[in-house]
Every structure is written in C-alpha cells, then in structure tokens.
Design a protein around this motif. Structure first.
Motif, mmCIF file in Angstrom:
data_model
loop_
_atom_site.group_PDB
_atom_site.id
_atom_site.type_symbol
_atom_site.label_atom_id
_atom_site.label_comp_id
_atom_site.label_asym_id
_atom_site.label_seq_id
_atom_site.Cartn_x
_atom_site.Cartn_y
_atom_site.Cartn_z
ATOM 1 N N ASP A 197 0.844 -1.190 0.000
ATOM 2 C CA ASP A 197 0.000 0.000 0.000
ATOM 3 C C ASP A 197 0.884 1.247 0.000
ATOM 4 O OD1 ASP A 197 -2.199 1.613 0.069
ATOM 5 O OD2 ASP A 197 -2.588 1.356 2.215
ATOM 6 N N ALA A 198 0.749 2.027 -1.043
ATOM 7 C CA ALA A 198 1.561 3.239 -1.171
ATOM 8 C C ALA A 198 0.839 4.214 -2.085
ATOM 9 C CB ALA A 198 2.932 2.899 -1.742
ATOM 10 N N ARG A 199 1.276 5.451 -2.051
ATOM 11 C CA ARG A 199 0.753 6.423 -3.016
ATOM 12 C C ARG A 199 1.914 7.040 -3.775
ATOM 13 N NH1 ARG A 199 -0.583 12.300 -0.669
ATOM 14 N NH2 ARG A 199 0.742 12.351 1.185
ATOM 15 N N VAL A 200 1.734 7.122 -5.093
ATOM 16 C CA VAL A 200 2.719 7.748 -5.971
ATOM 17 C C VAL A 200 1.964 8.831 -6.721
ATOM 18 C CG1 VAL A 200 4.416 7.386 -7.793
ATOM 19 C CG2 VAL A 200 3.908 5.528 -6.189
ATOM 20 N N GLU A 201 2.148 10.058 -6.284
ATOM 21 C CA GLU A 201 1.333 11.163 -6.793
ATOM 22 C C GLU A 201 2.205 12.309 -7.284
ATOM 23 O OE1 GLU A 201 -1.149 12.232 -3.526
ATOM 24 O OE2 GLU A 201 -2.430 10.453 -3.701
ATOM 25 N N ARG A 202 1.551 13.311 -7.834
ATOM 26 C CA ARG A 202 2.239 14.506 -8.305
ATOM 27 C C ARG A 202 1.668 15.739 -7.632
ATOM 28 N NH1 ARG A 202 2.996 10.813 -11.752
ATOM 29 N NH2 ARG A 202 4.734 10.764 -13.219
ATOM 30 N N PHE A 203 2.568 16.645 -7.263
ATOM 31 C CA PHE A 203 2.130 17.946 -6.797
ATOM 32 C C PHE A 203 1.656 18.757 -8.001
ATOM 33 C CE2 PHE A 203 5.432 17.123 -3.364
ATOM 34 C CZ PHE A 203 4.477 16.822 -2.395
ATOM 35 N N ASN A 204 1.136 19.949 -7.743
ATOM 36 C CA ASN A 204 0.612 20.777 -8.829
ATOM 37 C C ASN A 204 1.668 21.155 -9.858
ATOM 38 O OD1 ASN A 204 -1.963 20.741 -7.801
ATOM 39 N ND2 ASN A 204 -1.680 22.593 -6.558
ATOM 40 N N ASP A 205 2.922 21.242 -9.422
ATOM 41 C CA ASP A 205 3.989 21.572 -10.370
ATOM 42 C C ASP A 205 4.596 20.321 -11.011
ATOM 43 O OD1 ASP A 205 5.322 20.494 -8.256
ATOM 44 O OD2 ASP A 205 6.733 22.155 -7.985
ATOM 45 N N GLN A 206 3.906 19.163 -10.837
ATOM 46 C CA GLN A 206 4.278 17.871 -11.427
ATOM 47 C C GLN A 206 5.480 17.203 -10.759
ATOM 48 O OE1 GLN A 206 2.149 16.335 -13.686
ATOM 49 N NE2 GLN A 206 0.992 18.113 -12.970
ATOM 50 N N GLU A 207 5.923 17.735 -9.601
ATOM 51 C CA GLU A 207 6.906 16.976 -8.816
ATOM 52 C C GLU A 207 6.261 15.685 -8.336
ATOM 53 O OE1 GLU A 207 8.619 18.965 -5.527
ATOM 54 O OE2 GLU A 207 9.619 20.506 -6.728
ATOM 55 N N ILE A 208 7.065 14.626 -8.284
ATOM 56 C CA ILE A 208 6.560 13.317 -7.880
ATOM 57 C C ILE A 208 6.761 13.132 -6.380
ATOM 58 C CG2 ILE A 208 6.903 10.815 -8.135
ATOM 59 C CD1 ILE A 208 7.832 11.503 -11.065
ATOM 60 N N PHE A 209 5.738 12.613 -5.727
ATOM 61 C CA PHE A 209 5.795 12.361 -4.287
ATOM 62 C C PHE A 209 5.398 10.918 -4.021
ATOM 63 C CE2 PHE A 209 3.621 12.094 -0.148
ATOM 64 C CZ PHE A 209 4.688 12.447 0.682
#
Length: 336
Positions: free
Chosen positions: A38-50
C-alpha cells in the motif's frame, strides 16, 4: 540460501494492471495472498513526484514493478524516487522489475557529440539504491554490462514460440521466421530454432531516422507463413513496409511478434490498414484503448514469467531455467 524474508511488490503508475497480474500469479504459485504494498505515488501541482509507503518494509525483499515507457522521464523518476523511499525505510534489498527498459535504443554513440543515455540511466538506478534489475528483451544485450549489479534479462521468444505452436499448429511446416533487419538476426534465429523453422532477413536502408528508403528480402518466402520478430515497434512504418515487401515476394500470410508495443503516433492506424494478418505484442507496456480495440492486434501476458522470475530471485534459484519450454509451458498452461 533459503529465503528468510517475504517478497513484497510495489508498483508505480506506469503499468499498474501488469503489477496486479503479477501479484495474482504469485498468489497462485505460493498458495497465499500476495498483494501490492500500500503506497501512493502522486504529483504535486507543479508535477513533482511524491511517494509515501504506508506499510513497514524494514528488512524486506522489495520488488518495484515499473516499466520506463511513455512518458519515459516521468516513469523513470517514479522508479528512482520509489527506490529512495524504500532505501530510506531500511528495505533489505531492492530489485527493479522493468518489463520495458526505456532509453535502451541509446546504447552507443552513433554520431559525434551524442550521449550514451542507457549508461546514464543505469548509473542513476544504481546510485538511487537499486541492487538488482529484472527486465525483458533489452534492445541491446550489452546494456547488462552498463550495470555494476546483477541484471536478469528475460526473453519473450519462448512465450512467442508457445503461441505460434498453438495458433499455427496445422501449418508449422510452412512457417518462416523473418528478421526485419540484419541487427535482429540473433533474436529471429533464437525463435526459429524453438519452432524448427527456416530464417529469412529483410535488409533495409534508411535515408534518415523513421524513414525506410529500400528493402530487400534475403531468402525465399514464396508460399510461406512469415513471422516477423523484433524487440519493439514504435511508429510501425518499418514493420508495415516489411510486411508489404514479404507479400510482394510471395508470402501467403504475414504475422508479427513484437516484445514491446510502443505504438506511438500513427502506429495503430498503420497496423489496422496493413497487409499483416496479426500483430502480437506483450503487455510489458500498458496498452491504451486504441491498441486493445484494434482488430488485428493481440496481447500476450508476461505476468506468469515475471511472477516466476521474481519468486526464483527471492528463493535464490535459477532465472535462466525459464528459457526452457519444459519449465515455461506449465506456467502458461491454459493461458495461450
């Protein structure tokens, strides 16, 4: 050495359906539930990956499933950042499962003042903390030497051989394997040996990248069911032209078996309108709707071979054993 930790799978966004299929196959092989971490791989509004991992992975044997396909840069960064997150969470070992290895075509300096990007990508992966790589049909086998860590390169040809034997079982005597260029002869010869078929070559000359000026067929293909085999298909221009040339030289049918269906730009339209009876690709790259809905494109699953390879790596047993039909056939029984 017997395994003392559990294999744990984690996936980025590049091919989540394949990752879930691998987890299902591992569950079948082990007789116990195997789920993605279970994990999340998302992007901030400026498309940085988190990336945030919700489960404890300390001391675990981690396998990151992430092909570096289109968008190659985003998917590569996801892989590197997931690796960093796991390394900082004290994972015992991190293996990158990269069904399609992006940047593999840039494996040498073809002209002055050009990069060897495949080597740069290899350096980045090792520096991030990846300790082993599992991939399929590298564009150039020597890329394994770009890494100072173990690299297991699986082959699609055993899967293709099983499918050809199943699909063309009544006409195997008429089958001829064709390499679409001189550089792919070794790959085509390997498949030809597996199905006991002769080999032909289409020699092509390019005026500039993406355009083919002239094609010549080396070998007699008249009356043959031709099987074009290659590691990847991008815009499908060369593939469709090769199929036309083979039909002009007397082939009765042309089928193509391609490991990685990049299929960018006009590829699907070209394939749909081509003389090829079928194009068979693997699911190493997640297929968009136009590819899945194309009438003459079929997709073969790679989850069975990747699941078994992951288990073999975890157990410390042979991965090369999966290249033998005796080992692979039971894994794909009832699927092809």
């Amino acid at each position: 050495m017997p395994a003392i930790t559990e294999p744990k799978l984690i996936s980025g966004n590049a091919n989540l359906s394949l990752a879930k299929a691998i987890a299902r196959r591992m569950s079948m092989h082990r007789g116990m539930s195997q789920k993605l971490v279970d994990a999340r791989v998302e992007r901030f509004n400026d498309q940085e990956i988190f990336v945030e991992v919700y489960e404890n992975v300390r001391g675990e044997d981690m396998f990151i499933i992430q092909p570096t396909s289109n968008p190659a840069n985003d998917n590569l960064m996801e892989l590197l950042i997931m690796t960093d997150a796991l390394r900082r969470s004290s994972a015992a070992r991190i293996t990158a499962v990269i069904p399609y290895f992006g940047y593999a075509r840039q494996d040498r300096r073809s002209k002055a003042r050009t990069p060897i990007s495949a080597k740069l990508v290899a350096n980045m992966m090792v520096e991030a903390g990846i300790e082993r790589v599992l991939t399929m049909d590298l564009h150039a086998a020597q890329i394994q030497g770009f890494f100072d860590i173990p690299v297991d390169n699986l082959y699609a040809s055993p899967i293709f051989a099983l499918d050809i034997i199943h699909q063309l079982r009544d006409r195997l005597g008429d089958v001829m394997v064709v390499s679409p260029d001189v550089g792919g002869v070794a790959r085509a010869r390997e498949l030809a040996k597996r199905i006991n078929a002769p080999l032909a070559i289409v020699d092509k000359r390019r005026e500039k990248p993406g355009e083919v000026a002239e094609m010549t067929v080396i070998g007699d293909v008249s009356g043959k069911v031709c099987i074009i085999v290659d590691d990847m298909c991008d815009t499908a221009g060369t593939l469709c032209k090769a199929a036309e040339v083979l039909m002009e030289h007397g082939a009765t049918e042309v089928h193509s078996y391609i490991s990685h269906g990049v299929l960018s730009g006009p590829a699907v339209e070209r394939i749909t309108n081509s003389v090829m009876k079928s194009l068979v690709i693997t699911d190493s790259i997640e297929a968009p709707a136009p590819v899945r809905n194309a009438p003459n494109i079929r997709i073969l699953p790679t989850a069975p071979i990747f699941a078994q390879a992951i288990l073999n790596i975890w157990n410390g047993t042979s991965v090369s054993s999966l290249f033998d039909n005796e080992t692979l056939s039971p894994i794909y029984e009832g699927i092809l």
